[in-house]
Design an enzyme around this catalytic site. Structure first.
Site, mmCIF file in Angstrom:
data_model
loop_
_atom_site.group_PDB
_atom_site.id
_atom_site.type_symbol
_atom_site.label_atom_id
_atom_site.label_comp_id
_atom_site.label_asym_id
_atom_site.label_seq_id
_atom_site.Cartn_x
_atom_site.Cartn_y
_atom_site.Cartn_z
ATOM 1 N N HIS A 194 15.687 31.171 6.420
ATOM 2 C CA HIS A 194 15.926 31.106 4.975
ATOM 3 C C HIS A 194 14.999 32.056 4.209
ATOM 4 C CE1 HIS A 194 17.925 28.160 1.979
ATOM 5 N NE2 HIS A 194 17.671 29.288 1.366
ATOM 6 N N GLU A 216 18.660 22.368 8.413
ATOM 7 C CA GLU A 216 17.388 23.101 8.367
ATOM 8 C C GLU A 216 16.246 22.306 7.760
ATOM 9 O OE1 GLU A 216 17.189 25.782 4.397
ATOM 10 O OE2 GLU A 216 18.779 26.373 5.778
ATOM 11 N N ASP A 263 37.485 33.756 -3.811
ATOM 12 C CA ASP A 263 36.663 32.985 -4.738
ATOM 13 C C ASP A 263 37.605 32.083 -5.535
ATOM 14 O OD1 ASP A 263 33.578 33.530 -6.156
ATOM 15 O OD2 ASP A 263 35.026 32.247 -7.187
ATOM 16 N N ASP A 285 20.891 32.911 8.040
ATOM 17 C CA ASP A 285 19.617 32.742 7.341
ATOM 18 C C ASP A 285 19.477 31.310 6.842
ATOM 19 O OD1 ASP A 285 17.123 33.818 6.308
ATOM 20 O OD2 ASP A 285 18.001 33.647 4.303
ATOM 21 N N THR A 337 24.175 33.759 4.514
ATOM 22 C CA THR A 337 22.895 33.795 3.799
ATOM 23 C C THR A 337 22.964 32.897 2.569
ATOM 24 O OG1 THR A 337 23.638 35.776 2.604
ATOM 25 C CG2 THR A 337 22.274 36.128 4.561
ATOM 26 N N SER A 338 23.910 31.960 2.549
ATOM 27 C CA SER A 338 24.139 31.140 1.366
ATOM 28 C C SER A 338 23.615 29.720 1.551
ATOM 29 C CB SER A 338 25.631 31.131 1.025
ATOM 30 O OG SER A 338 25.863 30.438 -0.177
ATOM 31 N N ARG A 339 24.416 28.834 2.130
ATOM 32 C CA ARG A 339 24.033 27.453 2.379
ATOM 33 C C ARG A 339 24.529 27.043 3.760
ATOM 34 N NH1 ARG A 339 20.897 28.250 -0.833
ATOM 35 N NH2 ARG A 339 20.517 27.258 -2.856
ATOM 36 N N PRO A 353 28.436 28.608 -3.261
ATOM 37 C CA PRO A 353 27.549 27.442 -3.390
ATOM 38 C C PRO A 353 28.083 26.305 -2.529
ATOM 39 C CG PRO A 353 28.976 27.614 -5.304
ATOM 40 C CD PRO A 353 29.231 28.842 -4.476
ATOM 41 N N ILE A 365 25.638 37.531 -5.905
ATOM 42 C CA ILE A 365 25.211 37.981 -4.578
ATOM 43 C C ILE A 365 26.389 38.570 -3.816
ATOM 44 C CG2 ILE A 365 24.227 37.257 -2.375
ATOM 45 C CD1 ILE A 365 22.695 35.085 -3.902
#
Length: 332
Positions: free
Chosen positions: A296, A264, A174, A259, A233-235, A207, A155
């Site tokens: 989400h 949530e 990363d 998102d 938009t991940s976690r 992640p 992504i």
């Protein structure tokens, strides 16, 4: 296989039924999330199919084993809601959908980003009320800005390709660097500190783990450029929500697109319009004019739903036939 599908909505049922058109499996759909209060619904099934906000703890997995469940078919990439160590100990196979449509999530990232930087959500509401004034709607160009991706997986790579299309300079952090991918996509790996300090836009694509939990905290936000735009938009757990509110209040963060949200569970995916919102932190975030929150929905495209359903049922068929489980989640 008899599969109990939990935390389902109409789009899940439609996609899974379409992927199961040959009737290879028997599917039963439950609106309830799978956790300790609902685990008894799995009685009589060979497999369960949870979603991201289900909680398969050690006791839940132990009860699933007692009920004869042999397989957990997670219809998502993330698996932080499942105790993988307990599943292995109990002999329950856990399979996921590692890559369904990275373009879907990456494109939603830019839907949020463009809305924020050009203030189209505010313009839309003004025009609906016949207010055609442009005062307060000044945005900025993405061209020439630095786009920092926290996470350079599938992504993250898609997001960086889109950013390059806008003429952004692209950098990424990363823990696992791949020089070949960096060359193919055209980005530079940098340290987390440098990414925070140089990026005009920071987009999260990591992640959730013990190491990444609250990777965006007060200290991280203090290192960013003043007025930085943050997109997640991940976690949800990657961001310390209270620290984010504090940074918004001072103007250190100039805009936020979420998102996902760290609390949530029990809120996102549900219609709560007829009751007061109980989460004070979420309510506080929602009143900022420069905060845009979606529920989400980054995965919610026809293409992604089809890929998720096909891979999920493919995992079930492979398990049933005793074939190698290419998408199995293991501790090592």
């Amino acid at each position: 296989m008899r599969i109990a599908v939990f935390d389902t909505h109409a789009y899940d049922e439609q996609a899974l039924n379409a992927a199961n058109a040959d009737g290879a499996h028997t599917l039963e759909f439950f609106e309830e999330r799978l956790y300790d209060k609902t685990v008894e619904l799995a009685h009589g099934f060979d497999a369960v199919c949870p979603f991201v906000n289900c909680r398969l703890t050690d006791p839940v997995l132990h009860r699933l084993q007692q009920l004869g469940v042999k397989l957990v078919l997670l219809r998502a990439a993330g698996f932080n809601g499942i105790d993988i160590v307990a599943a292995e100990r109990l002999g329950i196979c856990v399979a996921r959908v590692p890559a369904y449509s990275p373009d879907a999530v990456a494109e939603h990232c830019f839907a949020l980003l463009l809305t924020l930087v050009r203030k189209t959500h505010r313009a839309y509401n003004r025009v609906r009320e016949q207010n055609f004034s442009l005062d307060g709607l000044e945005g900025f160009n993405l061209h020439g800005k630095t786009f920092g991706a926290l996470g350079a997986g599938r992504i993250g790579q898609c997001a960086m390709r889109i950013a390059k299309g806008f003429g952004c300079k692209v950098v990424a952090y990363d823990p696992y660097e791949n020089a070949q991918i960096a060359q193919q996509v055209g980005f530079e790996y940098v340290t987390l500190e440098r990414l925070l300090e140089e990026s005009d836009v920071i987009s999260l694509h990591l992640p959730l783990s013990e190491q990444s939990h609250h990777i965006i905290d007060a200290a991280a936000l203090a290192r960013t450029k003043r007025g930085v735009i943050l997109i997640n938009t991940s976690r949800g757990g990657l961001v310390d929500s209270q620290a984010l509110i504090d940074a918004l209040k001072t103007g250190q963060v100039g805009g936020v697109g979420l998102d996902v949200y760290e609390m949530e569970e029990g809120v996102f995916f549900h219609d709560l319009s007829d009751r007061p919102l109980q989460d004070d932190t979420l309510a506080r975030l929602m009143i900022f004019p420069n905060v845009l929150i979606t529920s989400h929905q980054g995965f919610l495209t026809r293409e992604a739903l089809h890929a998720i359903a096909s891979t999920t049922l493919g995992n079930a068929s492979a398990f049933e036939r005793g074939e190698p489980m290419l998408n199995q989640v293991k501790t090592s």
